[in-house]
Design an enzyme around this catalytic site. Structure first.
Site, mmCIF file in Angstrom:
data_model
loop_
_atom_site.group_PDB
_atom_site.id
_atom_site.type_symbol
_atom_site.label_atom_id
_atom_site.label_comp_id
_atom_site.label_asym_id
_atom_site.label_seq_id
_atom_site.Cartn_x
_atom_site.Cartn_y
_atom_site.Cartn_z
ATOM 1 N N ASP A 1 62.150 25.792 32.707
ATOM 2 C CA ASP A 1 62.877 24.692 33.348
ATOM 3 C C ASP A 1 64.229 25.185 33.864
ATOM 4 O O ASP A 1 64.695 24.753 34.918
ATOM 5 C CB ASP A 1 63.099 23.549 32.344
ATOM 6 C CG ASP A 1 61.832 22.724 32.133
ATOM 7 O OD1 ASP A 1 61.011 22.655 33.061
ATOM 8 O OD2 ASP A 1 61.676 22.161 31.031
ATOM 9 N N GLU B 1 71.643 16.842 34.387
ATOM 10 C CA GLU B 1 72.782 16.043 33.942
ATOM 11 C C GLU B 1 74.112 16.680 34.280
ATOM 12 O O GLU B 1 74.189 17.847 34.648
ATOM 13 C CB GLU B 1 72.746 15.809 32.421
ATOM 14 C CG GLU B 1 73.245 16.951 31.545
ATOM 15 C CD GLU B 1 72.268 18.113 31.450
ATOM 16 O OE1 GLU B 1 72.585 19.169 32.028
ATOM 17 O OE2 GLU B 1 71.204 17.977 30.847
ATOM 18 N N ASP C 1 83.934 13.668 21.590
ATOM 19 C CA ASP C 1 83.716 15.029 22.119
ATOM 20 C C ASP C 1 83.488 15.028 23.626
ATOM 21 O O ASP C 1 83.936 15.930 24.326
ATOM 22 C CB ASP C 1 82.495 15.672 21.445
ATOM 23 C CG ASP C 1 82.804 16.163 20.041
ATOM 24 O OD1 ASP C 1 83.962 15.989 19.599
ATOM 25 O OD2 ASP C 1 81.897 16.713 19.392
ATOM 26 N N ALA D 1 66.331 16.457 28.151
ATOM 27 C CA ALA D 1 67.115 17.669 27.896
ATOM 28 C C ALA D 1 68.335 17.345 27.023
ATOM 29 O O ALA D 1 68.196 16.763 25.948
ATOM 30 C CB ALA D 1 67.485 18.317 29.223
HETATM 31 P P1 NAP Z 1 69.090 26.746 27.865
HETATM 32 O O1 NAP Z 1 70.096 26.666 26.765
HETATM 33 O O2 NAP Z 1 68.257 27.972 28.011
HETATM 34 O O3 NAP Z 1 68.111 25.469 27.848
HETATM 35 C C1 NAP Z 1 68.004 24.634 26.816
HETATM 36 C C2 NAP Z 1 66.575 24.141 26.737
HETATM 37 O O4 NAP Z 1 66.448 22.964 27.549
HETATM 38 C C3 NAP Z 1 65.521 25.122 27.228
HETATM 39 O O5 NAP Z 1 64.480 25.139 26.292
HETATM 40 C C4 NAP Z 1 65.080 24.507 28.538
HETATM 41 O O6 NAP Z 1 63.730 24.793 28.854
HETATM 42 C C5 NAP Z 1 65.217 23.052 28.226
HETATM 43 N N1 NAP Z 1 65.259 22.136 29.355
HETATM 44 C C6 NAP Z 1 65.857 22.272 30.576
HETATM 45 N N2 NAP Z 1 65.672 21.183 31.317
HETATM 46 C C7 NAP Z 1 64.920 20.329 30.577
HETATM 47 C C8 NAP Z 1 64.399 19.034 30.806
HETATM 48 N N3 NAP Z 1 64.620 18.383 31.942
HETATM 49 N N4 NAP Z 1 63.679 18.452 29.811
HETATM 50 C C9 NAP Z 1 63.453 19.077 28.646
HETATM 51 N N5 NAP Z 1 63.935 20.303 28.363
HETATM 52 C C10 NAP Z 1 64.662 20.920 29.325
HETATM 53 O O7 NAP Z 1 69.834 26.465 29.224
HETATM 54 P P2 NAP Z 1 69.199 26.451 30.662
HETATM 55 O O8 NAP Z 1 67.832 26.998 30.646
HETATM 56 O O9 NAP Z 1 70.222 27.008 31.554
HETATM 57 O O10 NAP Z 1 69.089 24.892 30.936
HETATM 58 C C11 NAP Z 1 70.257 24.119 31.141
HETATM 59 C C12 NAP Z 1 70.019 22.823 30.477
HETATM 60 O O11 NAP Z 1 70.076 23.014 29.070
HETATM 61 C C13 NAP Z 1 71.071 21.776 30.761
HETATM 62 O O12 NAP Z 1 70.801 21.082 31.940
HETATM 63 C C14 NAP Z 1 70.967 20.900 29.517
HETATM 64 O O13 NAP Z 1 70.075 19.818 29.724
HETATM 65 C C15 NAP Z 1 70.360 21.784 28.463
HETATM 66 N N6 NAP Z 1 71.296 21.931 27.362
HETATM 67 C C16 NAP Z 1 70.992 21.292 26.203
HETATM 68 C C17 NAP Z 1 71.868 21.333 25.141
HETATM 69 C C18 NAP Z 1 71.510 20.614 23.890
HETATM 70 O O14 NAP Z 1 70.399 20.069 23.828
HETATM 71 N N7 NAP Z 1 72.390 20.553 22.906
HETATM 72 C C19 NAP Z 1 73.074 22.022 25.235
HETATM 73 C C20 NAP Z 1 73.358 22.662 26.441
HETATM 74 C C21 NAP Z 1 72.464 22.597 27.507
HETATM 75 P P3 NAP Z 1 63.267 26.245 29.372
HETATM 76 O O15 NAP Z 1 63.245 27.114 28.159
HETATM 77 O O16 NAP Z 1 61.885 25.960 29.907
HETATM 78 O O17 NAP Z 1 64.222 26.744 30.405
#
Ligand code: NAP
Ligand code: MN
Length: 271
Positions: free
Chosen positions: A45, A122, A149, A161
């Site tokens: 993703d 987001e 926060d 996500a």
């Molecule tokens: P990452 O830290 O590698 O991604 C975090 C996880 O979110 C990965 O497993 C990614 O899947 C998954 N993901 C991305 N979009 C998603 C969606 N629409 N629905 C469900 N899971 C999703 O960072 P990244 O790959 O650069 O992705 C950035 C995204 O990470 C941000 O947009 C944010 O949504 C998310 N994030 C989450 C947190 C948290 O949950 N605490 C914190 C920071 C960021 P893949 O492994 O398939 O790439």
């Protein structure tokens, strides 16, 4: 049809990328990285998020296809061993697509300048050094003063996500709207926020006014957007969020059910 391939750097993604290019050329499909009408991403993703921003200027003209080389993703529903099926679908393409809402954000500065961003997942606004204090306006009326926060503002497809991690609801992407979720709000007799996530409709406008610009960061999907406290005389005044006019299009070569993906990712056992 002109097809671009956008892969992450893992060995498996590079292997699939080579394989796909070979299959495409055999089938007479044209590779065009600059002006494609279909963008195939290979990775996760996160890779699709990067491709989205890379091709953002062409959103109206392109459809995405996501191949996952890791686990099943929300934007990536083709598997790395399905290249033949995918090439056949591309050859027989009749323009079928499914589209999802996006989030528009504007950072408005004191000199009248406006920076515009579009999010697929987001935007977050956080303070990394101290409590974030921020007035929250809904349709230009003060709703609450948030202390905590930070805030996470997500699209329907982004709701699975970061939004989910901070207690937001999963939104059906048929809903044209966006969601506000709190990150660790301070709630006591003095400070009060709603405390639950809010889902806004297609005509609603959310506006944030930060009390103190020091230590704040804003993100748009994978990227950090630095909120410049002052560039010359330029000072951030407010950030606004609305459903974007543009949508993201995916080529729909077979039925992909959002709730199956939710079940498969978070519960397990979906077919
Ligand atoms: P990452 O830290 O590698 O991604 C975090 C996880 O979110 C990965 O497993 C990614 O899947 C998954 N993901 C991305 N979009 C998603 C969606 N629409 N629905 C469900 N899971 C999703 O960072 P990244 O790959 O650069 O992705 C950035 C995204 O990470 C941000 O947009 C944010 O949504 C998310 N994030 C989450 C947190 C948290 O949950 N605490 C914190 C920071 C960021 P893949 O492994 O398939 O790439
Ligand atoms: Mn990732």
């Amino acid at each position: 049809m002109r097809v671009a391939i956008y892969n992450n750097e893992t060995a498996e993604s590079q292997r699939i990328s080579k394989l796909l290019k070979a299959e495409m050329s055999k089938a007479g499909l044209v590779l065009d990285q600059n002006a494609p009408n279909v963008v195939i991403t290979i990775g996760g993703d996160g890779t699709l998020l990067s491709a989205f921003h890379h091709y953002e200027a062409l959103l109206d003209k392109i459809r995405f296809v996501g191949i996952h080389t890791g686990h099943l993703g929300f934007y990536t529903d083709w598997r790395n061993y399905e290249m033949d099926d995918l090439v056949e679908s591309l050859v027989n393409d009749s323009g079928q697509s499914v589209s999802y809402p996006l989030l528009d954000m504007h950072a408005i500065y004191s000199d009248g300048s406006i920076d515009h961003y579009t999010a697929l997942n987001e935007s977050t606004v956080r303070n990394i050094t101290k409590t974030m204090v921020c007035d929250v306006f809904i349709n230009n009326e003060l709703f609450e003063t948030f202390r905590g926060d930070g805030l996470c503002i997500s699209t329907p497809t982004g709701s699975t996500a970061y939004n989910k991690s901070v207690g937001g609801a999963i939104m059906d992407p048929q809903i044209v709207g966006f969601q506000l979720a709190e990150m660790a709000s301070l709630n006591n007799r003095v400070f009060r926020t709603l405390g639950s996530p809010i889902i806004f409709g297609s005509e609603s406008k959310l506006m944030l006014r930060l009390k103190d610009l020091n230590g704040h960061v804003m993100t748009c999907d994978r990227d950090q957007v630095r909120l410049k406290p002052s560039v010359g005389e330029r000072k951030l005044v407010e950030i606004t969020y609305q459903v974007a006019k543009k949508r993201i299009n995916f080529a729909q070569y077979r039925h992909n059910n959002f709730w199956h993906r939710v079940k498969d990712s978070f519960i397990g056992g979906a077919k």
